[in-house]
Write a protein that holds these residues in place. Structure first.
Motif, mmCIF file in Angstrom:
data_model
loop_
_atom_site.group_PDB
_atom_site.id
_atom_site.type_symbol
_atom_site.label_atom_id
_atom_site.label_comp_id
_atom_site.label_asym_id
_atom_site.label_seq_id
_atom_site.Cartn_x
_atom_site.Cartn_y
_atom_site.Cartn_z
ATOM 1 N N LYS A 28 0.825 -1.204 0.000
ATOM 2 C CA LYS A 28 0.000 0.000 0.000
ATOM 3 C C LYS A 28 0.863 1.260 0.000
ATOM 4 O O LYS A 28 0.523 2.267 -0.635
ATOM 5 C CB LYS A 28 -0.919 0.006 1.226
ATOM 6 C CG LYS A 28 -1.983 -1.084 1.234
ATOM 7 C CD LYS A 28 -3.040 -0.842 0.173
ATOM 8 C CE LYS A 28 -4.161 -1.864 0.260
ATOM 9 N NZ LYS A 28 -5.182 -1.671 -0.804
ATOM 10 N N GLU A 51 1.926 1.839 -3.442
ATOM 11 C CA GLU A 51 0.805 2.324 -4.256
ATOM 12 C C GLU A 51 0.564 3.812 -4.033
ATOM 13 O O GLU A 51 0.204 4.533 -4.972
ATOM 14 C CB GLU A 51 -0.463 1.543 -3.907
ATOM 15 C CG GLU A 51 -0.439 0.090 -4.348
ATOM 16 C CD GLU A 51 -1.680 -0.658 -3.909
ATOM 17 O OE1 GLU A 51 -2.647 0.013 -3.450
ATOM 18 O OE2 GLU A 51 -1.708 -1.909 -4.019
ATOM 19 N N HIS A 52 0.763 4.274 -2.819
ATOM 20 C CA HIS A 52 0.544 5.687 -2.497
ATOM 21 C C HIS A 52 1.799 6.531 -2.736
ATOM 22 O O HIS A 52 1.781 7.740 -2.454
ATOM 23 C CB HIS A 52 0.097 5.826 -1.045
ATOM 24 C CG HIS A 52 -1.315 5.378 -0.786
ATOM 25 N ND1 HIS A 52 -2.404 6.218 -0.891
ATOM 26 C CD2 HIS A 52 -1.817 4.157 -0.466
ATOM 27 C CE1 HIS A 52 -3.513 5.549 -0.619
ATOM 28 N NE2 HIS A 52 -3.185 4.288 -0.355
ATOM 29 N N ASN A 53 2.869 5.902 -3.227
ATOM 30 C CA ASN A 53 4.125 6.603 -3.541
ATOM 31 C C ASN A 53 4.661 7.400 -2.344
ATOM 32 O O ASN A 53 5.080 8.559 -2.484
ATOM 33 C CB ASN A 53 3.918 7.544 -4.732
ATOM 34 C CG ASN A 53 3.598 6.789 -6.003
ATOM 35 O OD1 ASN A 53 4.222 5.773 -6.318
ATOM 36 N ND2 ASN A 53 2.603 7.279 -6.748
ATOM 37 N N GLU A 81 -4.159 9.337 3.674
ATOM 38 C CA GLU A 81 -4.860 8.488 2.715
ATOM 39 C C GLU A 81 -4.472 7.023 2.890
ATOM 40 O O GLU A 81 -5.296 6.122 2.712
ATOM 41 C CB GLU A 81 -4.555 8.949 1.287
ATOM 42 C CG GLU A 81 -5.134 10.306 0.937
ATOM 43 C CD GLU A 81 -6.642 10.354 1.117
ATOM 44 O OE1 GLU A 81 -7.311 9.363 0.729
ATOM 45 O OE2 GLU A 81 -7.138 11.356 1.661
ATOM 46 N N LEU A 82 -3.227 6.791 3.259
ATOM 47 C CA LEU A 82 -2.768 5.424 3.513
ATOM 48 C C LEU A 82 -3.531 4.830 4.692
ATOM 49 O O LEU A 82 -3.968 3.671 4.631
ATOM 50 C CB LEU A 82 -1.266 5.418 3.805
ATOM 51 C CG LEU A 82 -0.669 4.093 4.297
ATOM 52 C CD1 LEU A 82 -0.781 3.024 3.212
ATOM 53 C CD2 LEU A 82 0.785 4.278 4.725
ATOM 54 N N ASP A 89 -6.997 3.853 3.711
ATOM 55 C CA ASP A 89 -6.948 2.643 2.891
ATOM 56 C C ASP A 89 -6.750 1.404 3.765
ATOM 57 O O ASP A 89 -7.417 0.373 3.597
ATOM 58 C CB ASP A 89 -5.813 2.774 1.874
ATOM 59 C CG ASP A 89 -5.953 1.796 0.708
ATOM 60 O OD1 ASP A 89 -6.867 0.958 0.741
ATOM 61 O OD2 ASP A 89 -5.137 1.886 -0.234
#
Length: 229
Positions: free
Chosen positions: A92, A95-97, A128-129, A132
């Motif tokens: 994750k 994915e969120h860089n 945001e992580l 998620d």
């Protein structure tokens, strides 16, 4: 009369004071306690003394109860699950860089909270992580940024001496270590020689520091002629 006991939460970590009420416990037993992070299991490592409220500056939490077989099995399952959620969280993060390094994951006993430990050179916006991860694991998520010394303590490894790292085996706290300690011991100030895996000065430099200072003082007294008068 109530007792004050010393309880270690992690295998290698600080010892915290708890009071024992309405239950008989012994050193080596596992008990359920409440920490700043949540409800977890700890091990009684010492009986400090009988309870005396006048000697305590702040309230001491009580041991909730002895750990049952079900609690210990839940702890075992949590440890197994932590390895799974670690891999998912690491994916994750990619994915969120986010520029951060995931170090570990920890479930509270009842899985009411899941804590992830990470390191990062700069401040990370992981809001945001967290959203998620909360949707993925259906529990409260906390992200804890730790320093490089705590990272090494969690991961472990071998020191320059060839033995397991002190911080990962028996050290309860990190003591400050300065270059002066190395100088007092006439060590080569080569970073590769006096630094640990964390990149900081080795904790073991302080172990015999007082002995070196006492030895230098004794030699100084002799050389100055104080013992020849």
């Amino acid at each position: 009369m109530d007792e004050i006991v010393g309880i270690r939460i992690k295998e290698v970590g600080k010892i915290y004071k708890y009071k024992v009420e309405k239950v008989s416990v012994n050193v080596g037993e596992r008990v359920i306690v409440e920490t700043e992070k949540g409800i977890t299991i700890g091990e009684i490592v010492s009986v400090i003394r009988e309870k005396d409220d006048t000697q305590e500056k702040s309230p001491i939490k009580s041991v909730i109860r002895k750990a049952t077989k079900e609690d210990l099995e839940r702890e075992r399952q949590n440890k197994k699950k932590e390895r799974e959620v670690f891999d998912i969280c690491r994916n994750k993060i990619q994915e969120h860089n986010l520029v951060m390094k995931l170090i570990g994951a920890e479930y509270m006993l009842n899985r009411s909270k899941l804590i992830f430990y990470f390191t990062a050179d700069e401040r990370v916006d992981f809001r945001e992580l967290v959203k998620d991860l909360a949707q993925c694991f259906h529990t409260r998520i906390e992200m804890h940024q730790i320093g490089v010394r705590n990272e090494t303590k969690l991961i472990g490894g071998l020191g320059n001496c060839g033995r397991a790292l002190c911080c990962n085996t028996f050290l309860k706290d990190f003591e400050p270590v300065s270059v002066r300690v190395a100088k007092d011991q006439n060590l080569t100030l080569n970073p590769s020689k006096i630094s640990g895996l964390c990149g900081r000065l080795m904790c073991c430099l302080t172990f015999e520091h007082d002995a070196y200072l006492e030895c230098d003082k004794s030699n100084c007294d002799v050389n100055c002629g104080k013992h020849n008068k």
